[in-house]
Scaffold this active site. Structure first.
Site, PDB file in Angstrom:
ATOM      1  N   GLY A  96      66.928  28.803  43.199  1.00 60.74           N
ATOM      2  CA  GLY A  96      68.246  28.279  43.530  1.00 60.74           C
ATOM      3  C   GLY A  96      68.918  29.069  44.635  1.00 60.74           C
ATOM      4  N   ASP A  97      70.070  28.593  45.057  1.00 62.12           N
ATOM      5  CA  ASP A  97      70.789  29.181  46.181  1.00 62.12           C
ATOM      6  C   ASP A  97      71.935  30.048  45.665  1.00 62.12           C
ATOM      7  OD1 ASP A  97      72.386  29.274  48.814  1.00 62.12           O
ATOM      8  OD2 ASP A  97      70.642  28.106  49.404  1.00 62.12           O
ATOM      9  N   ILE A  98      73.091  29.923  46.257  1.00 62.72           N
ATOM     10  CA  ILE A  98      74.217  30.775  45.884  1.00 62.72           C
ATOM     11  C   ILE A  98      75.061  30.128  44.797  1.00 62.72           C
ATOM     12  CG2 ILE A  98      75.894  29.902  47.584  1.00 62.72           C
ATOM     13  CD1 ILE A  98      76.558  32.959  48.070  1.00 62.72           C
ATOM     14  N   THR A  99      75.561  30.959  43.897  1.00 61.41           N
ATOM     15  CA  THR A  99      76.478  30.461  42.882  1.00 61.41           C
ATOM     16  C   THR A  99      77.503  31.539  42.576  1.00 61.41           C
ATOM     17  OG1 THR A  99      76.634  29.240  40.804  1.00 61.41           O
ATOM     18  CG2 THR A  99      75.215  31.184  40.802  1.00 61.41           C
ATOM     19  N   MET A 167      72.598  25.795  37.246  1.00 63.48           N
ATOM     20  CA  MET A 167      71.432  26.389  36.587  1.00 63.48           C
ATOM     21  C   MET A 167      70.483  26.990  37.612  1.00 63.48           C
ATOM     22  SD  MET A 167      70.530  23.740  33.518  1.00 63.48           S
ATOM     23  CE  MET A 167      71.819  23.360  32.311  1.00 63.48           C
ATOM     24  N   GLY A 168      69.875  28.083  37.237  1.00 64.14           N
ATOM     25  CA  GLY A 168      68.844  28.703  38.061  1.00 64.14           C
ATOM     26  C   GLY A 168      67.995  29.587  37.163  1.00 64.14           C
ATOM     27  N   GLY A 179      69.558  31.494  33.761  1.00 66.06           N
ATOM     28  CA  GLY A 179      69.915  30.362  32.911  1.00 66.06           C
ATOM     29  C   GLY A 179      70.981  29.462  33.493  1.00 66.06           C
ATOM     30  N   ALA A 181      75.431  28.302  33.913  1.00 66.03           N
ATOM     31  CA  ALA A 181      76.829  28.749  33.997  1.00 66.03           C
ATOM     32  C   ALA A 181      77.722  27.521  33.853  1.00 66.03           C
ATOM     33  CB  ALA A 181      77.084  29.449  35.324  1.00 66.03           C
ATOM     34  N   CYS A 197      75.385  26.349  45.596  1.00 69.81           N
ATOM     35  CA  CYS A 197      73.981  25.900  45.498  1.00 69.81           C
ATOM     36  C   CYS A 197      73.484  25.326  46.820  1.00 69.81           C
ATOM     37  CB  CYS A 197      73.810  24.883  44.366  1.00 69.81           C
ATOM     38  SG  CYS A 197      74.367  25.512  42.776  1.00 69.81           S
TER      39      CYS A 197
END
Length: 244
Positions: A96-99, A167-168, A179, A181, A197
């Site tokens: 995944g990307d940014i969160t 999710m990631g 997991g 958020a 994301c």
């Protein structure tokens, strides 16, 4: 395949905890499971050590995390801005990307040996989404999946589609890390400093925004209980509070 499947999951509510500290703790639990699996390879099947599973719930102080396949340009705030909004920035080893993680958000970290359940990462992700879909349904919200985009969304296919749960995950030797958020009372202004994301044309939302009211601390605890119940149902697992 593990013939000694253990579907007991040790549960811990970590309360409010620093992101890096929580990450280090996850990694230690994962390493323990992997070490047992490696040890089992040299043992006859009847002597195999049963591997544990864990499920952590936690709330983090303001932090932005960037996955290994993410793009730093999706972090729009510089160092000075991060200091101003009292947030940190961490590169992590999940997909995944940014969160963003922060107060008022319920973060879940299952550290499962999937050989105790099923060896299918796609199914694992869909199961995690199902846990959240069932949880928010109890508040009258219809959570959905968006093709090609992990997480739980509202009003998929419409111009105002929005993500309520990111999710990631990472898996190594079928052991999961990271997991989901779920935005509950999350301060949505913090999402203004990132392209969540890496998806530019989609919005993010929270239970607070959708229900148009702040959820009480009792309701926050109730949401955790719902997540635990649906997690046990979806994964056909038995949750046990981890002895400290």
């Amino acid at each position: 395949m593990n013939t000694h499947q253990n579907k007991v999951v040790e549960f811990e509510d970590l309360g409010t905890r620093d992101y890096q500290e929580s990450w280090d703790y996850q990694e230690s639990l994962m390493k323990n499971i992997i070490d047992l699996k490696i040890k089992n390879r040299d043992l006859p099947e009847e002597q195999h050590i049963i591997t544990p599973n864990h499920f952590l719930l936690v709330e983090h102080p303001h932090v932005y995390t960037l996955g290994k396949s993410g793009h730093e340009e999706n972090m729009l705030a510089g160092i000075d801005k991060l200091k101003e909004i009292e947030a940190t920035f961490v590169k992590v080893n999940r997909g995944g990307d940014i969160t963003y993680h922060g107060f008022g958000q319920i973060v879940g970290y299952p550290i499962l040996d999937l050989e105790n359940f099923f060896t299918d990462i796609h199914k694992y992700m869909r199961n995690l989404e199902e846990v959240i879909i069932r949880t928010i349904a109890e508040f009258g919200l219809k959570g959905e999946r968006s093709e090609g985009e992990t997480g739980v969304w509202l009003d998929v296919g419409k111009p105002y589609a929005r993500k309520i749960c990111a999710m990631g995950v990472k898996a190594s030797r079928w052991v999961t890390l990271h997991g989901f958020a779920l935005n509950v009372n999350t301060d949505m202004r913090y999402f203004e400093y990132i392209i969540p994301c890496g998806i530019k044309d989609k919005q993010v939302t929270s239970l607070k925004r959708e229900l148009e009211r702040e959820l009480t601390s009792e309701e926050m605890e109730g949401i955790k209980a719902k997540i635990k119940r649906h997690f046990a149902d979806v994964f056909e697992a038995e949750l046990m509070v981890r002895a400290v």
